[in-house]
Scaffold this motif. Structure first.
Motif, PDB file in Angstrom:
ATOM      1  N   THR A 147       0.222   0.920  -6.092  1.00 32.69           N
ATOM      2  CA  THR A 147       1.168   1.563  -5.178  1.00 32.69           C
ATOM      3  C   THR A 147       0.856   1.268  -3.708  1.00 32.69           C
ATOM      4  O   THR A 147      -0.273   0.928  -3.358  1.00 32.69           O
ATOM      5  N   PRO A 148       1.861   1.417  -2.833  1.00 33.19           N
ATOM      6  CA  PRO A 148       1.708   1.084  -1.414  1.00 33.19           C
ATOM      7  C   PRO A 148       1.208   2.293  -0.618  1.00 33.19           C
ATOM      8  O   PRO A 148       1.166   3.413  -1.122  1.00 33.19           O
ATOM      9  N   PHE A 149       0.882   2.037   0.659  1.00 33.51           N
ATOM     10  CA  PHE A 149       0.338   3.128   1.487  1.00 33.51           C
ATOM     11  C   PHE A 149       1.412   4.096   1.929  1.00 33.51           C
ATOM     12  O   PHE A 149       1.112   5.233   2.282  1.00 33.51           O
ATOM     13  N   ASN A 150       2.697   3.670   1.940  1.00 31.74           N
ATOM     14  CA  ASN A 150       3.651   4.463   2.721  1.00 31.74           C
ATOM     15  C   ASN A 150       4.174   5.710   2.015  1.00 31.74           C
ATOM     16  O   ASN A 150       4.684   6.608   2.678  1.00 31.74           O
ATOM     17  N   LYS A 173      -3.787   2.397  -9.443  1.00 32.35           N
ATOM     18  CA  LYS A 173      -4.558   1.719  -8.385  1.00 32.35           C
ATOM     19  C   LYS A 173      -3.779   1.969  -7.096  1.00 32.35           C
ATOM     20  O   LYS A 173      -2.875   1.227  -6.752  1.00 32.35           O
ATOM     21  N   GLU A 176      -5.531   1.384  -0.804  1.00 32.10           N
ATOM     22  CA  GLU A 176      -6.876   1.691  -0.301  1.00 32.10           C
ATOM     23  C   GLU A 176      -6.810   2.343   1.093  1.00 32.10           C
ATOM     24  O   GLU A 176      -7.815   2.796   1.617  1.00 32.10           O
ATOM     25  N   PHE A 223       4.580  -2.100  -9.886  1.00 38.31           N
ATOM     26  CA  PHE A 223       4.069  -2.390  -8.538  1.00 38.31           C
ATOM     27  C   PHE A 223       5.121  -2.005  -7.516  1.00 38.31           C
ATOM     28  O   PHE A 223       6.309  -2.274  -7.699  1.00 38.31           O
ATOM     29  N   VAL A 224       4.664  -1.421  -6.411  1.00 38.59           N
ATOM     30  CA  VAL A 224       5.522  -1.235  -5.236  1.00 38.59           C
ATOM     31  C   VAL A 224       4.697  -1.643  -4.026  1.00 38.59           C
ATOM     32  O   VAL A 224       3.560  -1.192  -3.860  1.00 38.59           O
ATOM     33  N   GLY A 225       5.267  -2.490  -3.184  1.00 32.74           N
ATOM     34  CA  GLY A 225       4.548  -2.963  -1.992  1.00 32.74           C
ATOM     35  C   GLY A 225       5.339  -4.083  -1.342  1.00 32.74           C
ATOM     36  O   GLY A 225       6.570  -4.143  -1.454  1.00 32.74           O
ATOM     37  N   SER A 226       4.647  -4.986  -0.687  1.00 31.19           N
ATOM     38  CA  SER A 226       5.343  -6.044   0.048  1.00 31.19           C
ATOM     39  C   SER A 226       5.776  -7.167  -0.910  1.00 31.19           C
ATOM     40  O   SER A 226       5.192  -7.342  -1.988  1.00 31.19           O
ATOM     41  N   GLY A 248       9.659  -4.726  -3.832  1.00 30.42           N
ATOM     42  CA  GLY A 248       9.124  -5.349  -2.631  1.00 30.42           C
ATOM     43  C   GLY A 248       9.715  -4.818  -1.341  1.00 30.42           C
ATOM     44  O   GLY A 248      10.200  -3.680  -1.266  1.00 30.42           O
ATOM     45  N   GLY A 249       9.683  -5.656  -0.328  1.00 27.92           N
ATOM     46  CA  GLY A 249      10.059  -5.271   1.040  1.00 27.92           C
ATOM     47  C   GLY A 249      11.560  -5.146   1.243  1.00 27.92           C
ATOM     48  O   GLY A 249      12.358  -5.290   0.304  1.00 27.92           O
ATOM     49  N   CYS A 281      10.535   1.844   3.052  1.00 28.46           N
ATOM     50  CA  CYS A 281      11.276   0.690   2.530  1.00 28.46           C
ATOM     51  C   CYS A 281      12.770   0.936   2.594  1.00 28.46           C
ATOM     52  O   CYS A 281      13.563   0.021   2.448  1.00 28.46           O
ATOM     53  N   GLU A 384      10.475  -8.267   7.793  1.00 32.93           N
ATOM     54  CA  GLU A 384      10.353  -6.810   7.780  1.00 32.93           C
ATOM     55  C   GLU A 384       9.316  -6.433   8.835  1.00 32.93           C
ATOM     56  O   GLU A 384       8.179  -6.913   8.780  1.00 32.93           O
ATOM     57  N   PHE A 451      16.161   4.055  -8.940  1.00 30.53           N
ATOM     58  CA  PHE A 451      15.873   3.497  -7.619  1.00 30.53           C
ATOM     59  C   PHE A 451      15.482   2.033  -7.768  1.00 30.53           C
ATOM     60  O   PHE A 451      14.554   1.710  -8.502  1.00 30.53           O
TER      61      PHE A 451
HETATM   62  P1  NAD Z   1       1.008  -4.201   0.272  1.00 30.03           P
HETATM   63  O1  NAD Z   1       1.785  -5.216  -0.489  1.00 30.03           O
HETATM   64  O2  NAD Z   1       0.087  -4.650   1.346  1.00 30.03           O
HETATM   65  O3  NAD Z   1       0.085  -3.356  -0.744  1.00 30.03           O
HETATM   66  C1  NAD Z   1       0.613  -2.775  -1.898  1.00 30.03           C
HETATM   67  C2  NAD Z   1      -0.467  -2.715  -2.969  1.00 30.03           C
HETATM   68  O4  NAD Z   1      -0.860  -4.034  -3.299  1.00 30.03           O
HETATM   69  C3  NAD Z   1      -1.708  -1.959  -2.536  1.00 30.03           C
HETATM   70  O5  NAD Z   1      -2.151  -1.145  -3.606  1.00 30.03           O
HETATM   71  C4  NAD Z   1      -2.695  -3.064  -2.221  1.00 30.03           C
HETATM   72  O6  NAD Z   1      -4.023  -2.696  -2.480  1.00 30.03           O
HETATM   73  C5  NAD Z   1      -2.271  -4.177  -3.149  1.00 30.03           C
HETATM   74  N1  NAD Z   1      -2.542  -5.515  -2.584  1.00 30.03           N
HETATM   75  C6  NAD Z   1      -2.576  -5.848  -1.271  1.00 30.03           C
HETATM   76  N2  NAD Z   1      -2.848  -7.155  -1.140  1.00 30.03           N
HETATM   77  C7  NAD Z   1      -2.987  -7.664  -2.380  1.00 30.03           C
HETATM   78  C8  NAD Z   1      -3.250  -8.973  -2.893  1.00 30.03           C
HETATM   79  N3  NAD Z   1      -3.442 -10.000  -2.092  1.00 30.03           N
HETATM   80  N4  NAD Z   1      -3.308  -9.127  -4.226  1.00 30.03           N
HETATM   81  C9  NAD Z   1      -3.114  -8.088  -5.051  1.00 30.03           C
HETATM   82  N5  NAD Z   1      -2.838  -6.828  -4.613  1.00 30.03           N
HETATM   83  C10 NAD Z   1      -2.773  -6.610  -3.306  1.00 30.03           C
HETATM   84  O7  NAD Z   1       2.065  -3.127   0.814  1.00 30.03           O
HETATM   85  P2  NAD Z   1       1.813  -1.887   1.767  1.00 30.03           P
HETATM   86  O8  NAD Z   1       1.549  -2.377   3.151  1.00 30.03           O
HETATM   87  O9  NAD Z   1       0.855  -0.945   1.163  1.00 30.03           O
HETATM   88  O10 NAD Z   1       3.245  -1.178   1.710  1.00 30.03           O
HETATM   89  C11 NAD Z   1       4.325  -1.550   2.535  1.00 30.03           C
HETATM   90  C12 NAD Z   1       5.288  -2.467   1.808  1.00 30.03           C
HETATM   91  O11 NAD Z   1       5.764  -1.829   0.621  1.00 30.03           O
HETATM   92  C13 NAD Z   1       6.525  -2.780   2.609  1.00 30.03           C
HETATM   93  O12 NAD Z   1       6.850  -4.134   2.434  1.00 30.03           O
HETATM   94  C14 NAD Z   1       7.589  -1.882   1.997  1.00 30.03           C
HETATM   95  O13 NAD Z   1       8.919  -2.326   2.176  1.00 30.03           O
HETATM   96  C15 NAD Z   1       7.193  -1.913   0.567  1.00 30.03           C
HETATM   97  N6  NAD Z   1       7.740  -0.787  -0.177  1.00 30.03           N
HETATM   98  C16 NAD Z   1       8.741  -1.044  -1.049  1.00 30.03           C
HETATM   99  C17 NAD Z   1       9.317  -0.008  -1.764  1.00 30.03           C
HETATM  100  C18 NAD Z   1      10.427  -0.279  -2.753  1.00 30.03           C
HETATM  101  O14 NAD Z   1      10.687   0.594  -3.574  1.00 30.03           O
HETATM  102  N7  NAD Z   1      11.064  -1.424  -2.720  1.00 30.03           N
HETATM  103  C19 NAD Z   1       8.857   1.291  -1.567  1.00 30.03           C
HETATM  104  C20 NAD Z   1       7.817   1.517  -0.663  1.00 30.03           C
HETATM  105  C21 NAD Z   1       7.255   0.455   0.032  1.00 30.03           C
END
Ligand code: NAD
Length: 499
Positions: A147-150, A173, A176, A223-226, A248-249, A281, A384, A451
């Protein structure tokens, strides 16, 4: 220095890899704790515990599993203030916004109380002579979520609540950057009656993520993140034969039609563009007024509203509109993108670059920015920014505005502000984006809908929460049973149609 732990087998467990990450207080810039970064051996221990505990949990009837969710909802409400404070301290968002983060997760837990109904299979009585056919939804086994930080409360709950309600064990996970609330949630689930080992938290970075991808026992990854990380995990996870969904983003456009209520649209843009310092996001990061007159009138309404924004630490309570961004690196990246916008010729009509907060000079605060005359080639439009920076792209017509949203690589959310029902319907029908707001700037669907974005904002077939989550976290098994009525017909060698 306070040392955080993993949560494995119902115990707080210290990290053994020897690697740690700093956890900051974004308002002061101080390191307030360090979090262990797991290696593959630590992940393996958690997986072994999960695999041992899961079959018994899957055999608990769904109504009893739902009762754990009911109790968990009570505990979330009991501890709401404590959770919000812990969340704000590591993330930086305001206390009301942090409580909203918990609340939007809680609503998905409430939905999961319906697990007995949602997990009911299908039954066909008399599919053929003496033949009944039924399908059931069975748990996958051990599932993992990254999961992401936000949204450190909401997104973990969006994943683990349906996974666990379906009878799976779940390894979380979390980010961090703000790992404390996920650890608190795991404790609360056990207080609610969840057996040990069914929800575990393994903290870490890429090494822990790779250990999840490579582990043969883990059946699914959420997974949710970039977007770059989403693409990486989706590609590698699928090639390992796992069920994977990655979100993703985003770059969310809000189209403002000439007939829109411009005060309503300006208020909406302020909340959606600058709320949570733009670290959502579903934040609106691009305003698209249609026609020069609309653009001029909208900018004239936005500037005084932006100048009144109160930026400050969460400890100021309800007195702040948004807080700091999450890290010094995030702040530096936002300010670099602002410079690139200026260098590429966008007009910076509200300049937050010199923003500084007395007493919090080392905090990661970023002043609000508003760009006008942004064009699609500019980096600030393509990327983004994930900060309090709103870009305005002027469109000459509705079709041009629609095309902007359609052509952007991201497709998470979008909105249209108008009084014209025909334009609104046309927009909702044609735009290639997953979540649409009509006079609603942040159209996050409620728990019982699903969602998910389109294009580079999501990878996989199913959305998060709602009925899709119950599909993602189960496999369908279909049984055809025949109880011969006593009439013997001998062997059949051909594949016969049902009579
Ligand atoms: P991030 O991608 O940096 O991190 C997300 C997760 O991936 C964390 O748990 C991190 O530890 C892990 N991670 C980071 N680098 C990695 C790597 N190289 N290999 C494997 N795992 C890795 O994202 P963030 O900065 O925590 O969150 C912000 C992003 O999340 C923005 O892009 C935002 O748009 C997106 N987001 C998307 C949604 C959605 O539903 N689409 C919701 C919330 C946030």
């Amino acid at each position: 220095m306070r040392e955080l732990t993993h949560y494995i087998g119902g115990e707080h467990v210290r990290g053994t890899s020897g690697r740690f990450a700093d956890v900051f207080n974004p308002a002061t810039g101080e390191v307030q704790a360090r979090v262990p970064l797991a290696d593959a051996a630590e992940m393996d221990r958690a997986v072994a515990v999960a695999a041992a505990a899961q079959p018994k949990w899957a055999a608990v009837n769904p109504q009893r599993r739902a009762r754990v969710m009911m109790k968990f909802v009570d505990l979330l409400n009991r501890d709401m203030d404590k959770l919000a404070e812990a969340l704000s301290r590591e993330h930086g968002k305001t206390l009301p916004d942090a409580a909203g983060d918990v609340q939007r997760g809680l609503e998905v837990v409430e939905y999961c109380i319906g697990a007995p109904e949602l997990l009911k299979g299908a039954f066909t009585d008399g599919a053929g002579p003496g033949i009944d056919m039924y399908s059931m939804r069975q748990a996958l086994g051990v599932c993992a979520g990254i999961t992401p930080f936000n949204f450190p409360a909401m997104i973990p709950m969006w994943m683990f609540a349906p996974a666990i309600a379906c009878g799976n064990a779940f390894i979380l996970k979390p980010s961090e950057r703000d790992p404390s609330v996920p650890l608190m949630l795991a404790e609360l689930m056990e207080e609610a009656g969840l057996p040990k080992g069914i929800l575990q938290v393994v903290n870490g970075d890429k090494a822990a993520v790779d250990a999840i991808i490579d582990h043969p026992v883990i059946q699914s990854i959420g997974f949710v993140g970039s977007t770059p990380i989403a693409e990486y995990i989706y590609g590698r996870g699928c090639s390992m034969g796992k069920r994977v969904q990655c979100f993703g983003g985003a770059k969310n456009h809000m189209i403002v039609m000439p007939d829109a209520d411009l005060d309503l649209a300006a208020d909406a843009l302020i909340g959606a563009g600058y709320g949570a310092a733009g670290e959502r996001c579903m934040a609106i990061s691009v305003a698209v007024p249609v026609g020069e007159a609309t653009a001029d009138a909208l900018i004239a309404r936005l500037i005084p509203r932006i100048e009144k924004l109160k930026v400050g630490p969460y400890t100021s309570g309800k007195d702040v509109d948004y807080g700091p961004v999450v890290t010094a690196a995030a702040k530096a990246n936002i300010l670099r993108l602002v410079e690139s916008g200026v260098a590429e010729g966008a007009k910076l009509v509200v300049d937050g670059r010199d923003f500084s907060l007395q007493g919090y000079e080392n905090g990661f605060f970023v002043g609000p920015h508003l760009f006008d005359h942004v064009t699609p080639e500019m980096e600030i439009y393509r990327k983004e920014i994930f900060g309090p920076v709103l870009s305005t792209v002027r469109a000459a017509s509705y079709e041009e505005a629609l095309k902007l949203a359609m052509d952007h690589e991201y497709g998470n959310g979008t909105a249209i502000f108008t009084r014209d029902g025909d334009a609104a319907r046309d927009f909702a029908a044609r735009v290639n984006v997953g979540m649409i707001g009509i006079n609603v700037p942040i159209p996050v669907p409620l728990a019982y809908h699903t969602f998910g974005g389109w294009k580079k904002s999501a990878f996989g077939d199913l959305n998060q929460h709602g009925p899709d989550a119950f599909r993602f976290y189960t496999r369908t098994k279909t049984v055809t049973s025949r109880w011969p009525s006593g009439i013997k017909q001998g062997s059949a060698f051909n594949f016969k149609p049902m009579e």
